[in-house]
Scaffold this motif. Structure first.
Motif, PDB file in Angstrom:
ATOM      1  N   TYR A 140       2.979  24.804 -17.942  1.00 56.07           N
ATOM      2  CA  TYR A 140       3.192  24.808 -19.387  1.00 56.07           C
ATOM      3  C   TYR A 140       1.875  25.044 -20.105  1.00 56.07           C
ATOM      4  N   ASN A 141       1.941  25.749 -21.205  1.00 56.60           N
ATOM      5  CA  ASN A 141       0.759  26.007 -22.019  1.00 56.60           C
ATOM      6  C   ASN A 141       0.689  24.989 -23.145  1.00 56.60           C
ATOM      7  N   GLY A 142      -0.517  24.663 -23.533  1.00 57.16           N
ATOM      8  CA  GLY A 142      -0.696  23.760 -24.665  1.00 57.16           C
ATOM      9  C   GLY A 142      -1.699  22.674 -24.351  1.00 57.16           C
ATOM     10  N   VAL A 143      -2.251  22.145 -25.428  1.00 57.10           N
ATOM     11  CA  VAL A 143      -3.266  21.104 -25.295  1.00 57.10           C
ATOM     12  C   VAL A 143      -2.650  19.807 -24.784  1.00 57.10           C
ATOM     13  N   VAL A 144      -1.447  19.496 -25.230  1.00 60.24           N
ATOM     14  CA  VAL A 144      -0.786  18.250 -24.827  1.00 60.24           C
ATOM     15  C   VAL A 144      -0.580  18.220 -23.312  1.00 60.24           C
ATOM     16  N   TYR A 145      -0.142  19.317 -22.748  1.00 63.03           N
ATOM     17  CA  TYR A 145       0.083  19.366 -21.309  1.00 63.03           C
ATOM     18  C   TYR A 145      -1.224  19.298 -20.531  1.00 63.03           C
ATOM     19  N   SER A 146      -2.258  19.896 -21.085  1.00 57.97           N
ATOM     20  CA  SER A 146      -3.561  19.835 -20.447  1.00 57.97           C
ATOM     21  C   SER A 146      -4.093  18.402 -20.445  1.00 57.97           C
ATOM     22  N   VAL A 147      -3.934  17.718 -21.559  1.00 54.88           N
ATOM     23  CA  VAL A 147      -4.380  16.324 -21.649  1.00 54.88           C
ATOM     24  C   VAL A 147      -3.561  15.446 -20.711  1.00 54.88           C
ATOM     25  N   LEU A 148      -2.242  15.651 -20.694  1.00 54.04           N
ATOM     26  CA  LEU A 148      -1.396  14.868 -19.787  1.00 54.04           C
ATOM     27  C   LEU A 148      -1.768  15.104 -18.326  1.00 54.04           C
ATOM     28  N   ARG A 149      -2.108  16.330 -18.001  1.00 50.15           N
ATOM     29  CA  ARG A 149      -2.509  16.637 -16.629  1.00 50.15           C
ATOM     30  C   ARG A 149      -3.729  15.819 -16.235  1.00 50.15           C
ATOM     31  N   TRP A 150      -4.731  15.774 -17.115  1.00 39.02           N
ATOM     32  CA  TRP A 150      -5.927  15.002 -16.807  1.00 39.02           C
ATOM     33  C   TRP A 150      -5.659  13.502 -16.805  1.00 39.02           C
ATOM     34  N   VAL A 151      -4.790  13.052 -17.676  1.00 39.22           N
ATOM     35  CA  VAL A 151      -4.440  11.620 -17.693  1.00 39.22           C
ATOM     36  C   VAL A 151      -3.766  11.235 -16.377  1.00 39.22           C
ATOM     37  N   PHE A 152      -2.821  12.043 -15.914  1.00 37.25           N
ATOM     38  CA  PHE A 152      -2.167  11.760 -14.633  1.00 37.25           C
ATOM     39  C   PHE A 152      -3.175  11.761 -13.493  1.00 37.25           C
ATOM     40  N   TYR A 174       0.820  -1.202   0.000  1.00 36.10           N
ATOM     41  CA  TYR A 174       0.000   0.000   0.000  1.00 36.10           C
ATOM     42  C   TYR A 174       0.862   1.263   0.000  1.00 36.10           C
ATOM     43  N   ALA A 175       1.977   1.253   0.672  1.00 32.75           N
ATOM     44  CA  ALA A 175       2.828   2.443   0.745  1.00 32.75           C
ATOM     45  C   ALA A 175       3.382   2.791  -0.634  1.00 32.75           C
ATOM     46  N   GLY A 176       3.799   1.806  -1.380  1.00 35.87           N
ATOM     47  CA  GLY A 176       4.316   2.053  -2.725  1.00 35.87           C
ATOM     48  C   GLY A 176       3.249   2.595  -3.653  1.00 35.87           C
ATOM     49  N   ARG A 177       2.049   2.042  -3.541  1.00 34.30           N
ATOM     50  CA  ARG A 177       0.949   2.524  -4.381  1.00 34.30           C
ATOM     51  C   ARG A 177       0.537   3.937  -3.993  1.00 34.30           C
ATOM     52  N   LEU A 178       0.527   4.239  -2.700  1.00 30.70           N
ATOM     53  CA  LEU A 178       0.204   5.596  -2.263  1.00 30.70           C
ATOM     54  C   LEU A 178       1.244   6.593  -2.762  1.00 30.70           C
ATOM     55  N   ALA A 179       2.511   6.197  -2.701  1.00 32.78           N
ATOM     56  CA  ALA A 179       3.581   7.074  -3.196  1.00 32.78           C
ATOM     57  C   ALA A 179       3.452   7.285  -4.700  1.00 32.78           C
ATOM     58  N   LEU A 180       3.099   6.241  -5.439  1.00 30.92           N
ATOM     59  CA  LEU A 180       2.904   6.381  -6.878  1.00 30.92           C
ATOM     60  C   LEU A 180       1.771   7.357  -7.171  1.00 30.92           C
ATOM     61  N   GLY A 181       0.674   7.267  -6.433  1.00 28.08           N
ATOM     62  CA  GLY A 181      -0.432   8.197  -6.625  1.00 28.08           C
ATOM     63  C   GLY A 181      -0.025   9.625  -6.341  1.00 28.08           C
ATOM     64  N   LEU A 182       0.768   9.810  -5.304  1.00 28.44           N
ATOM     65  CA  LEU A 182       1.236  11.153  -4.969  1.00 28.44           C
ATOM     66  C   LEU A 182       2.141  11.704  -6.067  1.00 28.44           C
ATOM     67  N   VAL A 183       3.023  10.869  -6.590  1.00 28.92           N
ATOM     68  CA  VAL A 183       3.913  11.308  -7.675  1.00 28.92           C
ATOM     69  C   VAL A 183       3.092  11.682  -8.909  1.00 28.92           C
ATOM     70  N   LEU A 184       2.070  10.903  -9.208  1.00 31.05           N
ATOM     71  CA  LEU A 184       1.223  11.219 -10.364  1.00 31.05           C
ATOM     72  C   LEU A 184       0.491  12.542 -10.169  1.00 31.05           C
ATOM     73  N   ALA A 224       3.044  15.353 -10.551  1.00 27.89           N
ATOM     74  CA  ALA A 224       3.404  15.516 -11.965  1.00 27.89           C
ATOM     75  C   ALA A 224       2.282  16.218 -12.721  1.00 27.89           C
ATOM     76  N   GLY A 225       1.049  15.881 -12.391  1.00 32.38           N
ATOM     77  CA  GLY A 225      -0.077  16.557 -13.032  1.00 32.38           C
ATOM     78  C   GLY A 225      -0.128  18.032 -12.688  1.00 32.38           C
ATOM     79  N   GLN A 226       0.202  18.367 -11.457  1.00 34.27           N
ATOM     80  CA  GLN A 226       0.209  19.777 -11.070  1.00 34.27           C
ATOM     81  C   GLN A 226       1.352  20.540 -11.719  1.00 34.27           C
ATOM     82  N   LEU A 227       2.461  19.856 -11.961  1.00 33.76           N
ATOM     83  CA  LEU A 227       3.577  20.517 -12.642  1.00 33.76           C
ATOM     84  C   LEU A 227       3.231  20.858 -14.090  1.00 33.76           C
ATOM     85  N   MET A 228       2.264  20.160 -14.659  1.00 31.12           N
ATOM     86  CA  MET A 228       1.846  20.438 -16.030  1.00 31.12           C
ATOM     87  C   MET A 228       1.134  21.786 -16.144  1.00 31.12           C
ATOM     88  N   THR A 229       0.716  22.386 -15.038  1.00 29.23           N
ATOM     89  CA  THR A 229       0.021  23.679 -15.102  1.00 29.23           C
ATOM     90  C   THR A 229       0.968  24.810 -15.481  1.00 29.23           C
TER      91      THR A 229
END
Length: 86
Positions: A34-46, A14-24, A27-32
């Protein structure tokens, strides 16, 4: 080197999975930045992958908890076979 996804993420890690969720989520917040559709889509995918990951954690935890309850009830339940008469 793990060859399957199940070997890479053990079921009760569970700890590894929780850490993976936090990293995702981070990473999604870091996409904010950058401008562009690709970054917006990646943000939602993450974000969606992180939510699915947290849902899997909840499901696995509830299943493990139910298995423990069932095992405890099976141990405390008296056997249904009658004792032989002497």
């Amino acid at each position: 080197m793990p060859r399957t996804l199940k070997e890479f993420f053990p079921e009760k890690d569970y700890a590894g999975r929780l850490a993976l969720g936090l990293v995702l989520l981070v990473a999604g917040q870091l996409m904010t930045f950058y401008n562009g559709v690709v970054y917006s889509v990646l943000r939602w995918v993450f974000f969606i992958v992180a939510v699915v990951n947290y849902g899997m954690i909840l499901y696995l935890y509830q299943r493990q908890k139910q298995e423990k309850i069932n095992a405890r009830e099976a141990d405390s339940k008296p056997s249904e076979t009658p004792e032989p008469k002497k």
